[in-house]
Scaffold this active site. Structure first.
Site, PDB file in Angstrom:
ATOM      1  N   TYR A 153     -14.602  29.421  63.970  1.00 18.55           N
ATOM      2  CA  TYR A 153     -14.037  30.762  64.132  1.00 18.55           C
ATOM      3  C   TYR A 153     -13.523  31.326  62.809  1.00 18.55           C
ATOM      4  O   TYR A 153     -12.889  30.634  62.020  1.00 18.55           O
ATOM      5  CB  TYR A 153     -12.889  30.725  65.131  1.00 18.55           C
ATOM      6  CG  TYR A 153     -13.307  30.714  66.583  1.00 18.55           C
ATOM      7  CD1 TYR A 153     -14.581  31.101  66.984  1.00 18.55           C
ATOM      8  CD2 TYR A 153     -12.419  30.321  67.568  1.00 18.55           C
ATOM      9  CE1 TYR A 153     -14.953  31.094  68.311  1.00 18.55           C
ATOM     10  CE2 TYR A 153     -12.786  30.310  68.911  1.00 18.55           C
ATOM     11  CZ  TYR A 153     -14.064  30.698  69.276  1.00 18.55           C
ATOM     12  OH  TYR A 153     -14.419  30.687  70.593  1.00 18.55           O
ATOM     13  N   GLU A 154     -13.811  32.616  62.614  1.00 23.06           N
ATOM     14  CA  GLU A 154     -13.335  33.387  61.450  1.00 23.06           C
ATOM     15  C   GLU A 154     -13.756  32.778  60.121  1.00 23.06           C
ATOM     16  O   GLU A 154     -13.024  32.832  59.134  1.00 23.06           O
ATOM     17  CB  GLU A 154     -11.807  33.548  61.491  1.00 23.06           C
ATOM     18  CG  GLU A 154     -11.265  34.024  62.813  1.00 23.06           C
ATOM     19  CD  GLU A 154     -11.965  35.272  63.341  1.00 23.06           C
ATOM     20  OE1 GLU A 154     -12.491  36.045  62.532  1.00 23.06           O
ATOM     21  OE2 GLU A 154     -11.995  35.462  64.560  1.00 23.06           O
ATOM     22  N   GLY A 155     -14.948  32.210  60.094  1.00 25.55           N
ATOM     23  CA  GLY A 155     -15.483  31.663  58.846  1.00 25.55           C
ATOM     24  C   GLY A 155     -15.432  30.154  58.828  1.00 25.55           C
ATOM     25  O   GLY A 155     -14.372  29.559  59.011  1.00 25.55           O
ATOM     26  N   ARG A 176      -7.437  34.678  60.753  1.00 29.82           N
ATOM     27  CA  ARG A 176      -7.547  33.356  60.142  1.00 29.82           C
ATOM     28  C   ARG A 176      -6.224  32.600  60.220  1.00 29.82           C
ATOM     29  O   ARG A 176      -6.208  31.387  60.466  1.00 29.82           O
ATOM     30  CB  ARG A 176      -8.042  33.480  58.695  1.00 29.82           C
ATOM     31  CG  ARG A 176      -9.538  33.774  58.636  1.00 29.82           C
ATOM     32  CD  ARG A 176     -10.047  34.093  57.260  1.00 29.82           C
ATOM     33  NE  ARG A 176     -11.518  34.189  57.292  1.00 29.82           N
ATOM     34  CZ  ARG A 176     -12.255  34.627  56.298  1.00 29.82           C
ATOM     35  NH1 ARG A 176     -11.696  35.026  55.161  1.00 29.82           N
ATOM     36  NH2 ARG A 176     -13.576  34.685  56.420  1.00 29.82           N
ATOM     37  N   GLN A 205     -14.673  28.963  53.822  1.00 27.89           N
ATOM     38  CA  GLN A 205     -13.281  29.022  53.363  1.00 27.89           C
ATOM     39  C   GLN A 205     -13.114  28.316  52.016  1.00 27.89           C
ATOM     40  O   GLN A 205     -12.334  28.760  51.161  1.00 27.89           O
ATOM     41  CB  GLN A 205     -12.358  28.381  54.404  1.00 27.89           C
ATOM     42  CG  GLN A 205     -12.422  28.993  55.783  1.00 27.89           C
ATOM     43  CD  GLN A 205     -12.085  30.462  55.814  1.00 27.89           C
ATOM     44  OE1 GLN A 205     -11.241  30.934  55.061  1.00 27.89           O
ATOM     45  NE2 GLN A 205     -12.773  31.208  56.665  1.00 27.89           N
TER      46      GLN A 205
END
Length: 597
Positions: free
Chosen positions: A439-441, A297, A446
């Site tokens: 990407y990555e959440g 992240r 978030q």
């Protein structure tokens, strides 16, 4: 002028603002002085500009293809990756005992940023591999470290993370991939994973897949997820890749950006057993995977920043060289045209980019420093540093993904119609950068992570630590006449964050409490970037007072700080006001009202 890096700004951040030489004076990074760091950056810039940058457009135009069950890559991708690993850069941030160079995470991230800027589609392969290798060093057995991680660190093998499934997406509680014990500490995995970046190719001797799956007796939901190491090829007795492990590439997704990075659907156990090995403890796979994801992240935020930086540098160069039009009020067509940068609105768009990109880069660098600080801090301080980084992680992933994408938009606009053509890199950079929202959440995930979990940890200790650091900068700036008004504005903005946080946390209805979590994330991020700009302005003033050269550079820092405080920071008040009042506009709107009859 380089179009992938501003070395003056890097020196300002690393050595003037964050005083990296002092941080490296003792502890695990002792001896990594300015000379060594500059040499590393020189090497990275040379390789990135020679091996990565020239193929960025062609790889975007002709991405990998799916042929006979394999991802077919252009040969230059493998050559670029080999140049990176041959220079020892795949090993740069790993411990010496595992074949690494022991370079600090801050320096390593800065080095890798040049490759991300030059050609993110190629850079992704080793960025993901490094995160996977670090996970194995943190949670793997000694055998897994020596037989797998060491080869990834050396750049011979690559790695992926395999989370999502067709029926689950981001809802990991619903994954169904199964891992059945097969004796000798091995498991047979069966299931399908999607959106797997950097898999399916033949550019390395092996690919190490880190796969979330369920044991036969696992409890339901996320509490029943375990993590497994599944190599693309099984190892023989000598520890070398041997027979195929039945990890089948089903197809490649065709993305709008970062098209040269394979994005795969993988089937495990379809044509025979896919043998895997448990990483960490049973049913604690999500905890281990988040070790990799949290690093990723920060990496995603940095990648977004670098895409924004390239757009800024390119549009700045274009605006300086391109002659077009005349000043307002100058109507004589026989008079010479002026460079675009002479037009006020062009300067506005350049300032918007500079404020976003250099603010985001300061944030990414600060978070990398926190990673390093934890390694050299006293045990009593490590918990606080970890909490501070927990709060900043969703912000560092998300704020650059939103605002450096916006910077790419302004870069295109400066070029006018030309900016939207493939003759220039800006439309590609925009498409590449748009993926970082996902990407990555996602952005929404978030926001829920920040307001629903991170600011509540340890009774809010992480947020308190962050605000304490902001308050210290405010106190310093208050005594500098040129910055005292900014200090007052930031103090007021800190109040907005506190009030919104208190209101959301006091609301017993969790759904209403989190209804505006995404607004909270973005606005709190804006306040954090305001803090980092005030900090940069303080350093710029001190450097000017100390007689440092490059007066225009420091004046530009102060101008960007002025822009951010006057144009950007006030917007946070609106969003945090909606959080504070627990506005239910979105919550009260029903799905039925939004459906088309």
């Amino acid at each position: 002028m380089s179009t992938i890096v501003d070395r003056h700004n890097l020196d300002f951040l690393l050595f003037d603002m964050f005083d990296l030489e002092k941080a490296h004076a003792s502890g695990p990074f002792e001896g990594q002085d300015r000379e060594l760091i500059s040499q590393l950056l020189d090497t990275a810039q040379r390789i990135a500009e020679a091996e990565y940058l020239p193929t960025a457009a062609s790889l975007d135009a002709v991405p990998p293809t799916f042929e006979n069950g394999k991802a077919v890559m252009p040969a230059y991708v493998g050559r670029a990756l080999k140049a990176y690993s041959d220079a020892g850069l795949s090993a740069q941030s790993f411990p010496v005992e595992f074949g690494g160079l022991g370079i600090s995470h801050t320096v390593s991230m800065t080095v890798n940023g040049m490759f991300s800027a030059a050609n993110i589609a190629i850079a992704n392969y080793f960025l993901l591999t490094a995160a996977a290798a670090r996970l194995l060093l943190a949670f793997g057995t000694e055998e897994q470290k020596s037989r797998y991680a060491s080869h990834m660190i050396a750049g011979r093998w690559m790695g992926t993370m395999c989370l999502s499934e067709p029926q689950a997406g981001s809802s990991l509680a619903d994954i169904t991939t199964r891992a059945d014990p097969a004796g000798d500490d091995a498991y047979h995995l069966r299931g399908t994973k999607i959106w797997i970046s950097s898999g399916g190719h033949s550019m390395s001797e092996n690919i190490v897949h880190l796969v979330l799956a369920r044991l036969p007796d696992a409890p339901a939901g996320v509490k029943g997820i375990s993590l497994f190491l599944v190599p693309q090829k099984r190892l023989n007795e000598a520890g070398e890749p041997g027979e195929d492990n039945n990890v089948t590439l089903i197809g490649l997704a065709h993305k709008m950006g970062q098209r040269g990075t394979t994005n795969c659907q993988l089937n495990f156990g379809e044509d025979g057993p896919s043998v895997g090995y448990l990483v960490g403890k049973p049913n604690q796979g999500l905890h281990a995977m988040f070790h990799m994801m949290n690093e990723a992240r920060i990496g995603v935020g940095h990648v977004a920043t670098m895409s924004g930086l390239v757009g800024y540098l390119y549009s700045l160069q274009y605006a300086t060289q391109r002659l077009q039009g005349r000043r307002i009020g100058q109507k004589d067509p026989a008079s010479p045209q002026i460079p675009l940068i002479e037009h006020v609105d062009i300067r506005r768009m350049l300032l918007a980019q500079k404020a976003a990109v250099e603010g985001a880069l300061a944030l990414c660098t600060y978070c990398a420093l926190l990673v390093d600080e934890q390694k050299r801090a006293e045990e009593a301080d490590q918990a606080d540093l970890a909490l501070l980084l927990e709060v900043l992680t969703p912000i560092v992933k998300s704020w650059p993904s939103e605002h450096c994408l916006e910077a790419n938009k302004w870069a295109m606009q400066i070029l006018g119609g030309a900016g939207y053509t493939s003759d220039h890199p800006l439309e590609r950079l925009y498409r590449d950068n748009r993926l970082n929202h996902i990407y990555e959440g996602t952005y929404g995930i978030q926001g829920i992570d920040l307001l629903g979990r991170k600011v509540r940890l340890a009774e809010g200790r992480g947020l308190d630590l962050l605000l304490e650091r902001i308050d210290a900068t405010i106190a310093e700036a208050a005594h500098i006449p040129a910055l005292s008004s900014h200090a007052a504005w930031l103090a007021e903005a800190v109040g907005w964050v506190k009030e919104a946080t208190s209101a959301a946390l006091a609301e017993p209805d969790l759904e209403r409490s989190l209804a505006n979590a995404t607004l909270y994330l973005d606005a709190t991020g804006t306040v954090v970037i305001g803090w980092l700009w005030l900090w940069q302005a303080i350093v710029a003033v001190r450097m000017e007072e100390g007689g440092a050269a490059s007066k225009a550079f420091y004046e530009a820092k102060r101008a960007a700080c002025d822009y951010f405080f006057r144009y950007q920071l006030p917007r946070a008040q609106i969003d945090l006001g909606l959080v504070k009042t627990l506005d239910d506009t979105c919550l009260a709107t029903t799905p039925e009202q939004l459906r088309v009859a």
